[in-house]
Structure formats: structure tokens, C-alpha cells
Design a protein around this motif. Sequence first.
Motif, mmCIF file in Angstrom:
data_model
loop_
_atom_site.group_PDB
_atom_site.id
_atom_site.type_symbol
_atom_site.label_atom_id
_atom_site.label_comp_id
_atom_site.label_asym_id
_atom_site.label_seq_id
_atom_site.Cartn_x
_atom_site.Cartn_y
_atom_site.Cartn_z
ATOM 1 N N PHE B 186 9.302 -8.231 -1.990
ATOM 2 C CA PHE B 186 8.959 -7.019 -2.729
ATOM 3 C C PHE B 186 8.616 -7.321 -4.181
ATOM 4 C CE2 PHE B 186 10.946 -3.717 -5.547
ATOM 5 C CZ PHE B 186 9.841 -2.880 -5.576
ATOM 6 N N GLY C 35 9.001 -1.400 0.332
ATOM 7 C CA GLY C 35 8.565 -1.975 -0.944
ATOM 8 C C GLY C 35 7.718 -3.221 -0.742
ATOM 9 N N GLN C 38 4.316 -2.062 0.416
ATOM 10 C CA GLN C 38 3.607 -1.525 -0.758
ATOM 11 C C GLN C 38 3.083 -2.670 -1.631
ATOM 12 O OE1 GLN C 38 2.908 1.539 -1.462
ATOM 13 N NE2 GLN C 38 3.107 1.990 -3.635
ATOM 14 N N VAL C 120 10.458 3.422 -4.113
ATOM 15 C CA VAL C 120 9.274 2.558 -4.059
ATOM 16 C C VAL C 120 8.120 3.203 -4.822
ATOM 17 C CG1 VAL C 120 7.507 1.583 -2.534
ATOM 18 C CG2 VAL C 120 9.916 1.460 -1.882
ATOM 19 N N THR C 124 6.399 1.559 -8.499
ATOM 20 C CA THR C 124 5.203 0.743 -8.281
ATOM 21 C C THR C 124 3.905 1.363 -8.796
ATOM 22 O OG1 THR C 124 4.897 1.637 -6.058
ATOM 23 C CG2 THR C 124 6.193 -0.376 -6.257
#
Lengths: 245, 245, 245, 245
Positions: B186, C35, C38, C120, C124
Amino acid sequence: MHPQVASLFDNVYEDLAAAALEFIGTAFFLFFGLGGIQASTAEDTSSQPPASAIEHVLYISTCMGFSLLVSAWLFFRVTGGLFNPNISFALLLVGSLKPLRFVLFCIAQLTGAIAGAAIVRGLTSAPLSVNNFLQQGTSAAQGVFIEMFTTAALVLSVLMLAAEKHEATPFAPIGIGLTLFVCHLFAVYYTGAAMNSARAFGPAVISGFPEPHHWVYWVGPFLGSLLGASFYATLKHYKYWRLNP
Amino acid sequence: MHPQVASLFDNVYEDLAAAALEFIGTAFFLFFGLGGIQASTAEDTSSQPPASAIEHVLYISTCMGFSLLVSAWLFFRVTGGLFNPNISFALLLVGSLKPLRFVLFCIAQLTGAIAGAAIVRGLTSAPLSVNNFLQQGTSAAQGVFIEMFTTAALVLSVLMLAAEKHEATPFAPIGIGLTLFVCHLFAVYYTGAAMNSARAFGPAVISGFPEPHHWVYWVGPFLGSLLGASFYATLKHYKYWRLNP
Amino acid sequence: MHPQVASLFDNVYEDLAAAALEFIGTAFFLFFGLGGIQASTAEDTSSQPPASAIEHVLYISTCMGFSLLVSAWLFFRVTGGLFNPNISFALLLVGSLKPLRFVLFCIAQLTGAIAGAAIVRGLTSAPLSVNNFLQQGTSAAQGVFIEMFTTAALVLSVLMLAAEKHEATPFAPIGIGLTLFVCHLFAVYYTGAAMNSARAFGPAVISGFPEPHHWVYWVGPFLGSLLGASFYATLKHYKYWRLNP
Amino acid sequence: MHPQVASLFDNVYEDLAAAALEFIGTAFFLFFGLGGIQASTAEDTSSQPPASAIEHVLYISTCMGFSLLVSAWLFFRVTGGLFNPNISFALLLVGSLKPLRFVLFCIAQLTGAIAGAAIVRGLTSAPLSVNNFLQQGTSAAQGVFIEMFTTAALVLSVLMLAAEKHEATPFAPIGIGLTLFVCHLFAVYYTGAAMNSARAFGPAVISGFPEPHHWVYWVGPFLGSLLGASFYATLKHYKYWRLNP
Ligand SMILES: [Ca+2]
Ligand SMILES: [Ca+2]
Ligand SMILES: [Ca+2]
Ligand SMILES: [Ca+2]
């Protein structure tokens, strides 16, 4: 024979049998490890797009690390599953291997490596592309140090996980294989990551020693055995288990 | 000395020996972890085609996660294998580490990280490319939170798997290393995934603190230690083992 | 209250505490799993060359599988580490979870998934790219079957490795996480591999249910729970341990 | 019936139940393993850029190796989790499987493989792309030897890790799955890495035997069973546990 000399030969039949099995085990380990590297070259030249260098190195590391993990696990309760004269030497130094067995194991491991490389050559119809060599920009001295440090790490994993007896000892091959894997992730690019003179020697014999600096793979791992075994002996001398209450 | 002060120094020789080994262990962990990252940059710039970013991040995560898995396993029964001042701090908070040993461990881990980074620099003939930095588009606040949450996860893995005693405790290094691996998958893209002030500090010292926001890697992991240790203390306070009959 | 009704609430404080921890654990599991997904999208759009689809799927599978492996290991001795209402339902069916705890766990897991996805999103600076959807060419019926079979496999891993008591039970999270990994390697391409209604629901809530066929991720995993639990009940009924003498 | 013949049928109900479960387990193993391969082809043809061959082979190896790891773990205490007539044959040779169960297992494994391949075909709306075939440049003789050596390695992993009783026996599925993984890393490129006649047979039945040299996947693994079982019998005959004092 003098009794002290005779005692060296006490278990000569067991030693010979163990050495024969180390021959088979080393050939097994390197057949799959080097075979995977050989396959990766064939994969990369026969299809589009080519792999990135990172992909190639990750593949090589996985082949070698997991081949040792598996091979050492299968042979762990048979011969210990060393497959590496530098590991044998470290075990001699710390007293876990007797001199005769050490000599027989080294012979078995070096010839086993030749056998493993020869089978890869025979089954794949292509020149061997699995020799260790120094990357352009890596000096011989750097190569020796890289081989020394990585071999010392591998030696230490064998001594701390397999030679020492504790609850996780039956699972030592997992930790030892993953140590080889991690060392490869660093060293493949620079030296090809031998960490084992037999691994460098076997394919070099089959392919006619095509790379200069082959000596690096004898000096570096030899120094690594000394370093790893000395560090372990120091830990034992100071009774390391009393440090972590 | 006042007896209470004196008791802090009861095991000073063991504490010094343990700190010396944490120095070596931290250098070992970061030599292989950062060395792999350094190699991946070299791999990517020296050959065609370049790797994709996903490939690069997966490689970095594997290097760091499996290097910790292996290093912590080898040193687990020696010093505990922390290699991280934020883990040390969490263990101080929950009472598993005494103050003197905590201070010595922090010094050892920070200097060990410098040593590890220096060896990578010396052996690879290239500028270090292993510093933590914030990805464009990631704010300092986001960076702090990402470092906080990932460090808390790592702290919790050490407390639940290694500090707590149960049947899987001898295998805690596997779970701790894989936690670092998962957190990297991550966080590498956004912050470089330090989760350990020493890991950020070592290479920064060697390369002259080239990145702004270095403080993020002190504040974030510090808060992560607090968060992880508090959560664990709460679990213990409410006797978590009674919840799962 | 009628005594039989009252007995449902016997351990209501433990049940509430366990549910609160399942909330945290589910948020933890999906924070790292989602995460990572992503991050992989961000990695792929911000640099050249783009990753291949195989690389992308392998990355996603690794994030989700190893995030569950680690999260379930950390919470294994606390709440069991289910993080999945379909697993909860299977445990209700085989009698390992009482009705009140089942209801509280489902609420905790669904809200925990929303929390994980929200964190998340917040950390981000990019729209969520982690929703489950059906690949073009995959019909809703195929999607239901794929989700059913993969969920049944996951349910069976929890029942055979964690619910059954044997020597490897403390290591069940490793096998359960790897089962999620393997199911992802097959199903990510076709359905995004939910195998868990909460995993599909959390990001869908945060991003406004952008994908049609969201119902597939409720019907498929529900049927998977029935299938997995029935198969396990059959094995127990016929005393499976007598088959392998 | 003659008493000796009757004794073959002593446990006929258990044998039938175990065979039914081997049918399900083999379908389970190959559904996920072959399903992942099928997905990788779809991933590669539907998006840009295409994957490199190394990426593809690593993906296939991971699907097959980890599918076996997980499937064998789930079924380990039920039927043993063989899913492979060549493993069954080796267990017959060393006396771990009685003749009737051997015959029933082979039928279950071959039909289970057909079922697994059929489900993959039905759920993915695309022709099966999972058949074993010989790479151009690999002769039939080389293919037989590659299948023989890899199958022997797999047989040996089952015999040394699962059939032999020791502390790591409950974790044998991990070592067996990783052995399949390592063998794939070498053999996928050359033969598609069957190591199991059922794995080659199932998809071939569903797709009409499109590849020549299908016989290679019967002769090679058969010889591998003989080789692996003979080596194991030799180890036992010479009491291998006395070699490693
Ligand atoms: Ca290349
Ligand atoms: Ca790049
Ligand atoms: Ca892409
Ligand atoms: Ca690529």
C-alpha cells in the motif's frame, strides 16, 4: 591404524551413503533452480514483449530460493540438505560435521552440481545461460564482498535455524530457502548470486568456464563461511540465549 | 547510586551486548532490504524495456518484507530482532523493554541503519536510490497518517505474535515480515513505506538528506507506536482472550 | 424476559466488545487490501510503461490475500478474525456463532468495510478504483456462480483449518489468506473477486454504487456460505476423519 | 468369496466415500489452478500492453502451486488430498494405498479433472487455453524426461513430507504445493508442467484432445512415480534416519 586416525573412519559407510545422497540432493536442487533460470532465458528470447530486468531477476530469485526451500525440506531429515560446500565448511568449523564427512560432502556437492547442470543442458536443447558473472561496473573486490556477505547470511541461517535446536527447527528449510531468496534479490544483478562455489562451478564445467572472475565464487563464499561461522561461535561463546529474558 | 537508579543498570553488560547485536541485526536487515531496492534501480536503468511501476513496487515490497522476515527469524532468539526504534518504543510503553535497554537499542538501530546503507553504497558503485520521500500529490498530513497507520500495524504484529506467548510464537517473524510486506504494497507508492525512523534516517545520513519532509518519518512512526501500543494495552486490559470462547 | 430469549443475551458485553473489535479488524484488513489496489491504479497511471493486466491482477491478488493472512493472524486469538459476513453466516449455520453475535458481527463487518474504504479514500487524494464489477463478457449468472464457488472455498478453509482443532490450527490464518489469494488469481479478472459482501459494499457506499450488478456480490457469496457450510456438515456427519486411516 | 479377495473389500464404504471426496477435491484443485491459467490468457488478450512470457509463466506457476497448497491443506485430514493418479500409484507401490482404493482414486481423479475443466469452460465463455503441450524445440523424449523428473520430485515430496510422520507432517501441504510451484517454474515453458496425468487429461477431454503428444503426459508421470517411489523405498531400506546423527 592409529586409534585417533581410525576414529575418523568410524562411520565410513554412513558417511559414504550420506555423501551419495548429498550428490543426488545437490543435483536435485540445482536441476530445478538452474533449470528455472534456463527456462526464463528461453521464455524471454522466444516471445514478445521481452521481460524487464526486474521481472527477470525476481524470477531467478524465486527459482533459486524456492528450489532450495523445497529440496532442503525433502532431504532435511536424510542428510541435512546442505547442497553447498561453503555450508559444509561452516559446519566443519563449528564442529557439526566431522572431517571425513566434510571431504566426502564437498566432493558430492561439486559433482552433484555438475550433474544438475548437465541434466538441464541435456533436456533443454540450448546453451546453458546460467553462469555466474560480474555485472559491468562491479569490481572483483565488490564481487568478493557481496559473495562474502550473502554467503555469511546463508551460513548464519543454517546455523541459527537448523543447527540450533528449538521449536521451529523442523521448519528451518523454509527460513533457509527464504534467506537464499532475499540474498538473490540483492545480489543477482551484481554477481549472479552464487553463495555456493558448487553452484558456480557446475555450470562453468559444463559450459567451459566462459566467464572471467570465476575465482570470485570461491574466495567470496569461503570468506563468507569464515565470517558466518565466527559470528555464530561468538554468539554461542557469550551464551546468546541469556540476552533476551 | 540510589538503589532505584542502580536497578536500571542491573543487567548493563547484557544490555550492551544485546544492543551490539541489534546494531548488527539492523545493518543486516537494511543491507539486504535497501540493497534489493538499490539493485532494482540499477536493473531498471541498465536494460530495456523498463519495468512498470507496479513491478517496481512489488519488487521493493518483497525485498523489505522478506528481508525483515529472514533477519528477524535469525535474530529472534538472540535479541528479539526488532531493528526499529519505533518497535522498541512500543515495547517500552507496554513494559517489555526496560529504559536503559530502550535507549541503547535506539542508538544501535539508528547507527545500524547508517551502517547498512553505507555498505550498500560502498558495494554498488552508484548513488543511493533508496530514500523515503512523499509522492507528488501526497500531502505531509497524509504522509504522517499513512506512516502512523502502517507503523501501528507493524507494532501490533510484534505485540500480538511475538510478545504474546502461544503456540505460533516461534513463527512470529513470518507474520511480522509479511505485515511489513503488506504495508509496503500500500504505502511504497505514497511515502516509500518507512514504518521505522531508522530505515528513513540511515540512507538519508549517507546521501545528505536529499528529500524534504524527512520529519514525516519521525512523527508518523512515533504516533504509530503510540496507537499500536495503546490498542494492545486496551486489548490486554479487557482480557481479549475471553472474547473468543 | 423469557429464559430462552434471555440466554441469547447471556454474554452481551463480550458480544459487543467482540463486534467492536471485528469492526476494527475489518477496517484494518480492507484498509491494507483495498489500499494496495488503490495504489496499484495510481502506480499504473502515473508512470511509463503501463503494467500488463497479468501484473495488475497478480498485484491485486497479493494485496488482498496477504492482507487477510496478516490481519486474520493478528486478530485470530481475539475475535477469530472473520472480517466477512458470509463467513459469519457459515459459522452461524454450523453452530460456531450464536445468533446475537452473528447479527452484531454482520453490522460490524459492513460498517468496518465502509470505514476501511473511507480511510483509503481520505489518504490517497484520488477517486476510489477498488469496486467489484463484472468483466465485459461475464454474465450475471456466471458472476453469481464464480462468487459462489470462490466464497465456498473460503468458507471451507475457515471451517477445516480454524474451526476444526488440530496441530496446524494456530496457523490457520496462513491457509485462509492463501485461499483468498488463490481464488483471486482466478476471479479478479471476471468479477473482481469479492467473496465477501462487506468487501463489495464498503467501497460501493463511499463511491455511490457506480457499478451495476452490485446484487451479484450479495447473492453469490450468500449461496457460497450455504454450499461451504453444507459440504462441511456432510463431512462431519460422515465422520470424515475415519476415511484416512 | 475367497477370504483374501474379500479382505480387499473390507472397507468398501469408506473407500467409496474417500473416492467421492477425491473427486470433489481434484475438481476443486483444478478449478482454481486451471481457472487461473484460463484467466491469465483472457487478461493478456483483452488489454495492452501484453505480458512478457516470464510474467505469464510465473502467474501459471503461482496458480497451480498455490492451488495445490491450499486444496491439499483443506483435504489433508479427509482423504490425504492427492488429486493425482501418479501420486496414488506411488502410494500403492510403497504400500500406503490398498489396491481397491487405488483404483477408485484413479477413477475419481480422472473424472474430477474433467469436472474441474468443464466448470472453468462453463464459467468463462472462452475456449479452454489450459492444455499441456510440448514447446517447439522440445522433443517427445525430452518431454518424457522432464515430466518424469518433475513428477518424481512431487512424489518424493508427498512421501517424505506427508507419508513419513514427524513434527512438520501437519504442514506437508505447504511443502508439496511449493514443490509443484518450483517444478512449474522450470517445466511450464517446455511441457506445460502436468506432473499429473489427470491434469493433462481433464482439459484434453473437454477440448477434444487438440494437442499431439498427449501420451507424453501418461508415460512421463508414470515413470516419475516409479522413480520417486523406488528412491523412497531405497531410503527406507537403508534406514535414512541413521545417516544424520
Ligand atoms: Ca530481458
Ligand atoms: Ca520504472
Ligand atoms: Ca494497466
Ligand atoms: Ca512487465
